[in-house]
Design an enzyme around this catalytic site. Structure first.
Site, PDB file in Angstrom:
ATOM      1  N   LYS A   1       7.461  -1.024  12.628  1.00 22.15           N
ATOM      2  CA  LYS A   1       8.154  -0.773  11.367  1.00 22.15           C
ATOM      3  C   LYS A   1       9.359   0.150  11.549  1.00 22.15           C
ATOM      4  CE  LYS A   1       4.226  -1.400   8.239  1.00 22.15           C
ATOM      5  NZ  LYS A   1       3.566  -0.979   7.014  1.00 22.15           N
TER       6      LYS A   1
ATOM      7  N   LYS B   1       0.838  -1.200   0.000  1.00 26.08           N
ATOM      8  CA  LYS B   1       0.000   0.000   0.000  1.00 26.08           C
ATOM      9  C   LYS B   1       0.874   1.251   0.000  1.00 26.08           C
ATOM     10  CE  LYS B   1      -3.600   2.173   2.760  1.00 26.08           C
ATOM     11  NZ  LYS B   1      -4.559   2.028   3.859  1.00 26.08           N
TER      12      LYS B   1
ATOM     13  N   HIS C   1      -6.095 -33.906  17.208  1.00 26.37           N
ATOM     14  CA  HIS C   1      -5.080 -34.866  17.653  1.00 26.37           C
ATOM     15  C   HIS C   1      -3.962 -34.183  18.416  1.00 26.37           C
ATOM     16  CE1 HIS C   1      -6.821 -38.254  15.388  1.00 26.37           C
ATOM     17  NE2 HIS C   1      -7.346 -37.249  14.713  1.00 26.37           N
TER      18      HIS C   1
ATOM     19  N   GLY D   1      -4.988  -2.316   5.066  1.00 25.45           N
ATOM     20  CA  GLY D   1      -4.231  -3.464   4.549  1.00 25.45           C
ATOM     21  C   GLY D   1      -4.933  -4.788   4.808  1.00 25.45           C
ATOM     22  N   ARG D   2      -5.423  -4.960   6.039  1.00 27.47           N
ATOM     23  CA  ARG D   2      -6.041  -6.242   6.391  1.00 27.47           C
ATOM     24  C   ARG D   2      -7.444  -6.390   5.813  1.00 27.47           C
ATOM     25  NH1 ARG D   2      -5.177  -2.763  10.291  1.00 27.47           N
ATOM     26  NH2 ARG D   2      -6.797  -2.028  11.707  1.00 27.47           N
TER      27      ARG D   2
ATOM     28  N   GLU E   1      -5.347  -7.150  14.815  1.00 25.40           N
ATOM     29  CA  GLU E   1      -4.820  -5.832  14.442  1.00 25.40           C
ATOM     30  C   GLU E   1      -5.938  -4.790  14.551  1.00 25.40           C
ATOM     31  OE1 GLU E   1      -2.690  -5.777  10.751  1.00 25.40           O
ATOM     32  OE2 GLU E   1      -2.037  -3.721  11.020  1.00 25.40           O
TER      33      GLU E   1
ATOM     34  N   GLU F   1      10.564  -4.698   4.604  1.00 23.17           N
ATOM     35  CA  GLU F   1      10.640  -6.122   4.223  1.00 23.17           C
ATOM     36  C   GLU F   1      10.289  -6.303   2.744  1.00 23.17           C
ATOM     37  OE1 GLU F   1       9.150  -4.868   6.868  1.00 23.17           O
ATOM     38  OE2 GLU F   1       9.070  -6.272   8.551  1.00 23.17           O
TER      39      GLU F   1
HETATM   40  C1  G6Q Z   1      -2.658  -4.009   7.721  1.00 28.36           C
HETATM   41  C2  G6Q Z   1      -1.423  -3.575   8.336  1.00 28.36           C
HETATM   42  C3  G6Q Z   1      -0.155  -4.217   7.841  1.00 28.36           C
HETATM   43  C4  G6Q Z   1       0.249  -3.839   6.427  1.00 28.36           C
HETATM   44  C5  G6Q Z   1       1.672  -4.297   6.176  1.00 28.36           C
HETATM   45  C6  G6Q Z   1       2.140  -4.016   4.779  1.00 28.36           C
HETATM   46  O1  G6Q Z   1      -3.763  -3.616   8.027  1.00 28.36           O
HETATM   47  O2  G6Q Z   1      -1.329  -2.212   8.390  1.00 28.36           O
HETATM   48  O3  G6Q Z   1      -0.232  -5.608   7.934  1.00 28.36           O
HETATM   49  O4  G6Q Z   1      -0.632  -4.400   5.506  1.00 28.36           O
HETATM   50  O5  G6Q Z   1       2.513  -3.715   7.107  1.00 28.36           O
HETATM   51  O6  G6Q Z   1       2.052  -2.665   4.484  1.00 28.36           O
HETATM   52  P1  G6Q Z   1       2.231  -2.170   3.007  1.00 28.36           P
HETATM   53  O7  G6Q Z   1       1.121  -2.761   2.183  1.00 28.36           O
HETATM   54  O8  G6Q Z   1       2.181  -0.691   3.060  1.00 28.36           O
HETATM   55  O9  G6Q Z   1       3.556  -2.695   2.532  1.00 28.36           O
END
Ligand code: G6Q
Length: 548
Positions: A505, A208, A385, A268-269, A354, A214
């Site tokens: 982050k 996003k 199990h 994001g989620r 989150e 990462e």
């Molecule tokens: C989602 C979070 C988090 C995010 C990641 C990746 O709701 O904010 O999981 O999606 O940190 O972020 P970017 O899409 O900006 O790389």
């Protein structure tokens, strides 16, 4: 938003004293006193049947929970969310996941922009691109068709795509390989690319912000890998991006034309049904993707319009709150009895934790009650199990969501009925248990009876649908999204921000140079952190020494 604390509301207080009456009751008694609850305490929508009769509630409990929802203005807040109000207060913006699946002919104007029109423009762009990749008309740098699609992203830009790909693999093109790289641990990338031919590989960089360390580290390494094999000019045909940030995408070297956009009002989620789902669309095809969106939308409409007494997300959300705040349950287990849904618990973990892992209200005041539960789970029957032991006989109360389909996708002998029988058997055993007398009647030796008694009274929701389809997956995910909204709304917290994740982050960034510096840096952390960093550097040097 109520200015007075939740704990001081009449419905909360009524629930508190009602809890004292309910807590000692056993589900055996509740079923004996109310013989038709197994049919009555159920609800159905968007192809999903919910049996919530095996919960430690009576009609009165439900009534009080609905009162609480009304007293905290759930219905008004729900409407505000659907209309695009800035419900994400700490970031002062709307969260409009629901717009991602609104039909093309509809419209939703937010802050002066018809977001549905924009959504469908991107969906059209995704459709065209997916068709080209799937038909082989999108060619790589050397003229070969794409055989491997590698999604690079993390968190919300990874968990949705992985979960949806796994869930809908039955509908996916089997002649295309899909890989997902998320961890900055080089192992993730190296193992994912080990057997791939760069000439046939397409990377989708999902971020996003296009600023996540990462993802950018992985994207740069993937680019080096590609350039090493095919040269610099190959990047244009092998890299596309999904992001909200055009400038950063271009800076990375991805053509603007090969970028799929989304908007800051998509968390994001909550983004698996946005362009972040590009890998899903390539896997299952645009038609199936559209069906998935229709499933999301059907649940949205149900959530928005059904009376709260019959409303699946409302019922599930309030039940979760009942256990969290009154029984002090810390966790909820989600057990999908479907191997294709094996990543669903991980996905829901992010969605729920989150969103509702918050300690202040929308007014910035510390909450005076428990908020988000810990979500976890594994597909059935595997969990039975191992950790189900604690759920049956441990000292912690863990409500479960058991997900079952009447028809399996892979028909093989009686596998599916064996699988499903376990759902019914587990829900029954957890609710009713086995008494001392029943164990004795089986002829068990007196001294082993205590070990064999199952106390029961352990609650479950059974979530049943006919079959796992793209449409059903959409409805199921939307059910949990709205459950999160319901709880966040009653708790009066911001379910759409994630400052704890943002904090994570920036933390590591300060330490990276201290690990990579050639000479021992001056450290100013606490003594424990300083010592750990020094030891790490020494071990790293020793390792280098071994190589000499
Ligand atoms: C989602 C979070 C988090 C995010 C990641 C990746 O709701 O904010 O999981 O999606 O940190 O972020 P970017 O899409 O900006 O790389």
């Amino acid at each position: 938003m109520p200015e007075i604390s939740l704990r001081h509301l009449a419905s909360w207080k009524a629930l508190q004293s009602h809890y004292e009456e309910i807590a000692p009751l056993h589900l055996r008694d509740l079923f004996a006193q109310d013989p038709d609850r197994g049919e009555r305490l159920t609800a159905e929508a968007a192809g999903i049947y919910l049996d919530f009769s095996k919960h430690r509630v009576t009609d009165k409990t439900l009534q009080l929970l609905f009162d609480l929802a009304r007293e905290t203005d759930l219905e008004e807040r729900r409407e505000q969310m659907f209309q695009g109000a800035h419900i994400n207060v700490s970031e002062n913006r709307a969260d409009l996941g629901i717009a991602l699946r609104m039909p093309k002919e509809s419209s939703l104007v937010v802050d002066g922009v018809d977001v549905v029109r924009e959504v469908h423009q991107v969906l059209d762009q995704m459709t065209e691109f997916s068709d080209r990749v799937r038909s082989g008309t999108w060619r790589g740098h050397t003229g070969l068709a794409i055989k491997n699609v590698v999604n690079i992203g993390i968190g919300g830009s990874d968990l949705g795509p992985v979960m949806a790909y796994e869930a809908l693999r039955y509908y996916a093109r089997r002649d295309l390989n899909f890989r997902f790289i998320s961890n900055v641990d080089a192992t993730d990338l190296v193992e994912a690319l080990r057997d791939l031919d760069a000439a046939e590989t397409l990377f989708i960089v999902c971020s996003k912000t296009f600023g996540t360390l990462e993802t950018l580290t992985n994207a740069h390494s993937a680019r080096d890998w590609l350039v090493g094999q095919l040269g610099k000019d190959a990047v244009a045909k092998h890299f596309v991006a999904v992001s909200t940030d055009v400038a950063r995408v271009c800076e990375f070297g991805i053509d603007r034309e090969n970028m799929f956009g989304f908007w800051d009002w998509v968390g994001g989620r909550y983004s698996m049904d946005s362009a972040i789902g590009l890998s899903t669309m390539i896997a299952i095809g645009p038609e199936h993707f559209t069906e998935m969106l229709a499933g999301f939308h059907e649940m949205d409409v149900h959530f928005r319009t059904a009376p709260i007494e019959k409303n699946l997300p409302v019922i599930m959300g309030l039940l979760g709150l009942w256990y969290r705040d009154f029984f002090a349950c810390q966790t909820v287990g989600v057990m999908p009895y479907d191997q294709y849904l094996r990543r669903l618990p991980a996905y829901l973990q992010q969605l729920t934790m989150e969103s509702n892992g918050k300690r202040v209200t929308n007014n910035g005041k510390p909450v005076e009650y428990e908020t988000g539960a810990i979500y976890w789970g594994e597909p059935g029957t595997n969990g039975q199990h191992s950790f189900y032991q604690l759920i049956h006989q441990g000292t912690t109360l863990i409500p479960l969501d058991l997900i079952v389909f009447a028809r399996g996708l892979n028909v093989l002998g009686d596998h599916h009925d064996i699988l499903s029988s376990n759902v019914f058997a587990q829900a029954e055993a957890l609710a009713f248990g086995t008494t001392e007398n029943e164990v004795r009647a089986e002829g068990v030796a007196e001294q082993t009876i205590p070990f064999r008694v199952m106390e029961g009274n352990r609650p479950t929701s059974v979530i049943m649908a006919e079959m796992l389809t793209p449409r059903l997956l959409g409805s199921l995910v939307a059910l949990y999204e709205h459950l999160v909204f319901v709880q966040g709304s009653v708790w009066g917290i911001d379910s759409f921000d994630q400052w704890g994740v943002e904090y994570g982050k920036v933390l590591a960034v300060k330490i990276i140079p201290e690990l990579t510096a050639d000479t021992d840096p001056e450290l100013s952390h606490d003594l424990s952190t300083n010592t750990l960093i020094r030891r790490y550097r020494r071990l790293k040097r020793d390792e280098a020494g071994h190589g000499n």
